[in-house]
Write an enzyme that holds these catalytic residues in place. Sequence first.
Site, short mmCIF file in Angstrom:
data_model
loop_
_atom_site.label_atom_id
_atom_site.label_comp_id
_atom_site.label_asym_id
_atom_site.label_seq_id
_atom_site.Cartn_x
_atom_site.Cartn_y
_atom_site.Cartn_z
CD GLU A 90 -1.92 -0.84 2.93
OE1 GLU A 90 -2.23 -2.20 3.17
OE2 GLU A 90 -2.22 -0.13 4.00
CB CYS A 103 2.43 6.98 3.80
SG CYS A 103 2.87 5.78 5.09
CB CYS A 110 6.50 -5.87 9.04
SG CYS A 110 7.98 -5.63 9.59
CB CYS A 114 4.74 -4.13 16.14
SG CYS A 114 6.26 -3.94 16.00
CB CYS A 117 1.68 -2.85 13.32
SG CYS A 117 2.08 -2.63 11.77
CB CYS A 334 0.72 1.04 9.36
SG CYS A 334 3.01 0.11 8.95
#
Length: 344
Positions: A90, A103, A110, A114, A117, A334
């Site tokens: 994105e 952004c 990832c 986390c 997230c 995100c």
Amino acid sequence: MNLFDLDQAEFETLFASWNEPKFRADQLWNGLYKNLWSAPEDFSTLPKSLREKIEQNFELNPIKTNIRLFSSDGETEKVLFDLVGSGSVETVLMNYDRRRTLCISTQVGCAMGCTFCATGQMGFGRNLSSGEIIAQILFFERVLVAQGDHVTNVVFMGMGEPFHNYDNVIKAIDTLNNAQGFNFGARRFTISTSGLVPKIRQFAEENRQVNLAISLHSTDDEQRSKMMPVNQKYPIDDLMKACRYYLMKTSRRITFEWALIYGVNDSEEEATKLAMLLRGMICHVNAIPLNPTTGYDGKATSNQRAIAFKNILEDHGIPCTIRLRRGIDIQAGCGQLASKNKTN
Ligand code: SAH
Ligand code: SF4
């Protein structure tokens, strides 16, 4: 490989190996980075044989638009791109003040995990190449140029941990920074990291003019390790030492990011601890009420608590901005759109 993976020197080497004159390499470089070529017909000023050779050897369009969404206030636009090869990422454009801030993503998913997230909840897919990173910026620059505007700032705050894909991120920045091409000033980039200490130190030594943001979110190792597993490897003390080293080397202000989660890290006590931790540093705190995600049951802080948090920091001389949650209606947080698309 895609065409945007090459920097200027690599184009020159490639064209020399094809026995093409240097001015052809310059022509292609200018075409891509000054005239923003994208469609095959843009390349028509190049000889046909050369065009065919380029098309045989390179992907011209490494990212394909899958979904394009605009927030109801019209100030935020989000695109889900399918990457040639595998995966989707994105990119979000925010109109904020007079800035056009982009952004961008650096990885599919990832590896940092986390808990709060959406991208972390997805797990790791793969690194983006420098060209795939660049293509996100050029896509939006073409859109904005058509409206008489430009991308003014780029933040590496989309999907992925930029310092886990260090070389490609830096190559993308250097390629776009090239004064003979796109000429995008280093100071207009901000890299955000969850705290990969060795890379923060390497970045400090390179003494670039690129801005650095650190996702902190807690002053307590036990709590931070639960929220951000990377903290088990690089605890807060090591992280802060690396940040002080960066300040010593570069004298550049660091931004600390703080997702305000109701009842978790938004108390006045926590704000005081944060002020103590950051004492004496040239820095700024960006506090953003948590964007709720399906895989995490925390809630956003209240406005009242956010303001109290900010006031305490400012009483201690630490500037703090409370960021508005932008584009909530288009899952602009995100990783949120990509994960939604995956599960649908
Ligand atoms: N991986 C990098 C950059 C991408 S995340 C990093 O972690 O710094 C960009 C920012 O959004 C980080 O500060 C991250 O902690 C924050 N973030 C992630 N999920 C969020 C959520 N659900 N609500 C608010 N902020 C979030
Ligand atoms: Fe990765 Fe950043 Fe999300 Fe953590 S907050 S999982 S580092 S993208």
